[in-house]
Write an enzyme that holds these catalytic residues in place. Structure first.
Site, PDB file in Angstrom:
ATOM      1  CG  LEU A   1      -1.862  -1.217   1.312  1.00  0.00           C
ATOM      2  CD1 LEU A   1      -2.722  -1.130   2.567  1.00  0.00           C
ATOM      3  CD2 LEU A   1      -2.742  -1.340   0.073  1.00  0.00           C
TER       4      LEU A   1
ATOM      5  CG  HIS B   1      -3.189   1.192  -2.331  1.00  0.00           C
ATOM      6  ND1 HIS B   1      -1.825   1.078  -2.468  1.00  0.00           N
ATOM      7  CD2 HIS B   1      -3.732   0.429  -3.308  1.00  0.00           C
ATOM      8  CE1 HIS B   1      -1.557   0.266  -3.485  1.00  0.00           C
ATOM      9  NE2 HIS B   1      -2.689  -0.133  -4.013  1.00  0.00           N
TER      10      HIS B   1
END
Ligand code: PAF
Length: 279
Positions: free
Chosen positions: A33, A37
């Site tokens: 991530l 995100h």
């Protein structure tokens, strides 16, 4: 933040919230991530009472010679990032949960899956469509958020949700960029320092091309110029640079309504994709 690893545990938590009248936003991811995100989680939290993120590196959407094995995996760091972004539940199913050994179904979406990444990565969008359908049906959220960075994927998902009457609202979220314009991506971690220096040229070339096409230039010649400029600057290979209708992804030469310029090029072993609106 709660963590679920099976569809039953996921559904139990979400159904509990929905029984209390709380809405739920789903953010499907493959982990590794970054701020892009987390901006999807933030949007889910703005639009729904609860945010649920999924982390699953989906083998079905990688071709045999693609980067499934080396795709970055960092579960502990990802969970900490999700918690810091205000995510309420993380769902991390194993491969055996998503694809038991007798699994035999694949979802293909015609039209928007064809051309662009669909031609360069055969089977990719069937893998995406299948896993996203499963995640939506397992979670049954009120809405789901996907990044515009994967613009063709977003159109594929909107199409399948409409065609299969899946009762969920699909939201697209704008691409987050580094200060120099490079679209944030988990795959940026593959870039060498020299490739990282060249990478933002993609955004710069697409921005100039979008302006030219907006001003009336033809798509074919403009896209050819973008490819020529990027290869001359040190990019290794172009999969495509194309202009498409923003909703149907039909090829267009002149942008009369909402359109998009989309590109996929290679820097060494890293495939970069990006796209911009022409409006
Ligand atoms: O965009 C991604 O990260 C993936 O394609 C998705 C939507 C999570 C499906 O595996």
């Amino acid at each position: 933040m709660q963590v679920a690893r099976t569809p039953a545990d996921l559904r139990a938590v979400i159904a509990g919230w929905q029984r209390q009248g709380q809405s739920v936003g789903l953010v499907p991811t493959m982990g590794a991530l970054h701020e892009g995100h987390l901006s999807l989680v933030t949007l889910a939290k703005q639009k729904a009472d609860r945010a649920v993120a999924t982390i699953f590196v989906n083998p079905a959407q990688f071709g045999p010679n693609e980067d499934f094995q080396r795709y970055p995996r960092q579960e502990d760091a990802d969970l900490a990032l999700l918690e810091s972004a205000g995510c309420d539940l993380a769902y991390l199913p194993g491969v055996e949960v998503m694809y038991p050994k007798d699994f035999a179904t694949s979802i293909t979406v015609a039209g928007v899956s064809q051309g662009l990444c669909g031609d360069c990565r055969p089977g990719h969008f069937a893998g995406v469509a299948t896993v996203v359908t499963k995640l939506l049906l397992q979670a049954l959220p009120d809405l789901a958020v996907f990044g515009e960075k994967d613009y063709q994927q977003l159109q594929v998902i909107k199409r399948l949700v409409a065609d299969l009457d899946i009762p969920v609202r699909i939201l697209g979220a704008p691409t987050l960029r580094e200060a120099d314009g490079l679209a944030k991506s988990s795959r940026n971690a593959y870039l060498t320092p020299e490739e990282r220096r060249l990478a933002p040229l993609l955004f710069r070339q697409l921005s100039q091309a979008a302006q030219r096409i907006h001003d009336g230039a033809g798509a074919t010649e403009t896209c050819r110029d973008v490819i020529r400029a990027l290869l001359a600057a040190g990019f290794d290979k172009a999969d495509y640079v194309e202009v498409r209708d923003a909703a149907t992804l039909a090829a267009i030469e002149h942008a009369k309504g909402p359109a998009r310029i989309l590109a996929a090029l290679w820097l060494g072993r890293t495939r970069l994709i990006d796209n911009l609106p022409i409006d």
